[in-house]
Design an enzyme around this catalytic site. Structure first.
Site, short mmCIF file in Angstrom:
data_model
loop_
_atom_site.label_atom_id
_atom_site.label_comp_id
_atom_site.label_asym_id
_atom_site.label_seq_id
_atom_site.Cartn_x
_atom_site.Cartn_y
_atom_site.Cartn_z
N CYS A 109 -19.11 2.72 7.82
CA CYS A 109 -18.66 1.95 9.30
C CYS A 109 -17.19 2.67 9.13
O CYS A 109 -16.62 2.87 8.51
CB CYS A 109 -18.32 0.48 8.37
N ARG B 189 -18.23 -2.07 17.42
CA ARG B 189 -17.53 -3.39 17.06
C ARG B 189 -16.28 -3.42 18.12
O ARG B 189 -15.35 -2.83 17.93
CB ARG B 189 -17.28 -3.35 15.52
N CYS C 169 0.77 4.78 6.91
CA CYS C 169 0.13 4.63 8.03
C CYS C 169 1.12 3.78 9.17
O CYS C 169 1.38 2.73 8.79
CB CYS C 169 -1.36 3.62 8.10
N CYS D 234 0.76 -1.14 0.06
CA CYS D 234 -0.04 -0.27 0.05
C CYS D 234 0.91 1.24 -0.07
O CYS D 234 1.92 1.26 0.85
CB CYS D 234 -0.80 -0.14 1.24
N CYS E 296 0.42 0.03 10.03
CA CYS E 296 -0.02 -1.13 9.33
C CYS E 296 0.98 -1.88 8.78
O CYS E 296 1.95 -0.99 8.06
CB CYS E 296 -0.91 -0.17 8.15
N CYS F 292 -19.56 -5.37 2.75
CA CYS F 292 -18.89 -4.31 3.27
C CYS F 292 -17.49 -4.18 2.57
O CYS F 292 -17.03 -5.42 2.39
CB CYS F 292 -18.56 -4.36 4.73
N CYS G 236 -16.97 -8.50 4.93
CA CYS G 236 -16.30 -7.47 4.55
C CYS G 236 -15.06 -7.69 3.83
O CYS G 236 -14.23 -8.59 4.30
CB CYS G 236 -15.80 -6.65 5.92
#
Length: 347
Positions: A191, A263, A60, A56, A63, A131, A100
């Site tokens: 979400c 959640r 972040c 990616c 991550c 999702c 998801c």
């Protein structure tokens, strides 16, 4: 006797006061609100599948999928539609009602959209809620996903606006808010939550929940993640968050967003059964179910079911209501609260 209303004007002072309530009082208030709006002995079960892993371009700091850091994670191409549908079928057989799908992208490219839309259509045909989390979405792509039948789009705010630049520099906080606006404009459910335990201050946890609750329409689903520290990421050695502070975050989220699913998400492998049980009591009513959350471990499915059985809880059944019927039932529920004598405002 006060009716529970959804507020969008929470202040830092008010949220700080909630976090500083005596623990028993805070949990009682959160549990009372939870019981007003949900069956306290049901948990919504979701399964999350990584449909494209690694490399990616975002940075972040939490991550392992970021291409900026050296972790043990192997990059993978976008999964074939048939393999995704097969995993969705397995998830449904194990009790999941929502499936998801997550891809390690900054945003989906035009060439990827036909495959993504086909995934949505075929998973939805299984009778599952759908999702996706694919990074940033422009308005056109949001509408395309909605037309394909996507129910929810996940796009976390991650932390407070003040702490955000310490965690991510490759996209702005406003980029995230714009994506949420595009999702709403397309008619999908949102979400959105965040991660705690990233070295932030308590005020940043207040700020995250304020941002979520004060959105024009609160997210239907609010994942609260506890940081999973991964070797090779900049946060691998950050100090652990106190578990009581995590439970307080769940409880305050429930109070501020009374109609949202809260959640209990990443980080559950570090929580014993007692801690997870306290989170359920504090208002968490959704979990990810299965062996992995994208690329980090998750409690095994059998362990989840055994815990729910010990607690006398059960997975929530999905009801295929139309949006109009859902809104009508919600309006009715809100009206009923005007005469309810079951909710006590804790001081």
């Amino acid at each position: 006797m006060n009716m529970i209303t959804v507020r969008h004007d929470w202040t830092h002072k008010e949220v700080k006061a909630l976090f500083e309530m005596p623990f028993n009082d805070l949990l009682f208030r959160a549990a009372s609100i939870h019981r007003e709006n949900f069956n306290p002995n049901e948990v919504q079960i979701s399964t999350l599948l990584s449909i494209k892993t690694g490399a990616c371009p975002e940075d972040c700091k939490y991550c392992p999928q970021s291409g900026h850091y050296k972790t043990d994670l192997e990059r993978e191409r976008l999964m074939e539609v048939e393999k995704v549908v097969e995993q969705a079928r397995l998830a449904k057989n194990k009790g999941a009602t929502r499936f998801c799908m997550g891809a390690a992208w900054s945003d989906p490219k035009d060439r990827d959209m036909p495959y993504i839309e086909k995934m949505v259509k075929e998973v939805k045909e299984l009778g599952l809620e759908t999702c996706m989390t694919l990074g940033m979405l422009d308005n056109d792509k949001a509408h395309s996903l909605r037309e394909a039948g996507l129910d929810y789009y996940n796009h976390n705010l991650d932390t407070s606006p003040e702490y955000y630049q310490q965690i991510i520099t490759t996209r702005t906080y406003q980029d995230r808010l714009d994506t949420i606006d595009n999702v709403r404009d397309a008619g999908m459910k949102v979400c959105s939550g965040g991660i705690v335990g990233m070295g932030e201050q308590a005020s940043d946890r207040f700020g995250l929940l304020i941002q979520l609750a004060n959105l024009e329409q609160q997210p239907e689903s609010v994942p609260i993640n506890m940081l999973v520290k991964v070797k090779g990421t900049p946060l691998e050695d950050v100090e652990d968050l106190d578990h009581f502070e995590f439970i307080r975050t769940i409880a305050v989220a429930r109070i501020m967003m009374p109609y949202s699913y809260v959640r209990l998400s990443a980080g559950r492998t570090a929580m014993n059964e007692q801690m997870q049980s306290m989170c359920f009591f504090a208002g968490a009513n959704s979990i990810f179910y299965g062996d992995k959350l994208l690329t980090t471990e998750n409690p095994e499915a059998d362990a989840d079911m055994n815990l729910l059985k010990k607690l006398g809880m059960k997975p929530e059944e999905r009801h295929d209501y139309s949006d109009e019927a859902y809104e009508a039932s919600l309006s009715s529920a809100i009206a009923d609260k005007a005469t309810s004598e079951l909710f006590y405002e804790a001081n």
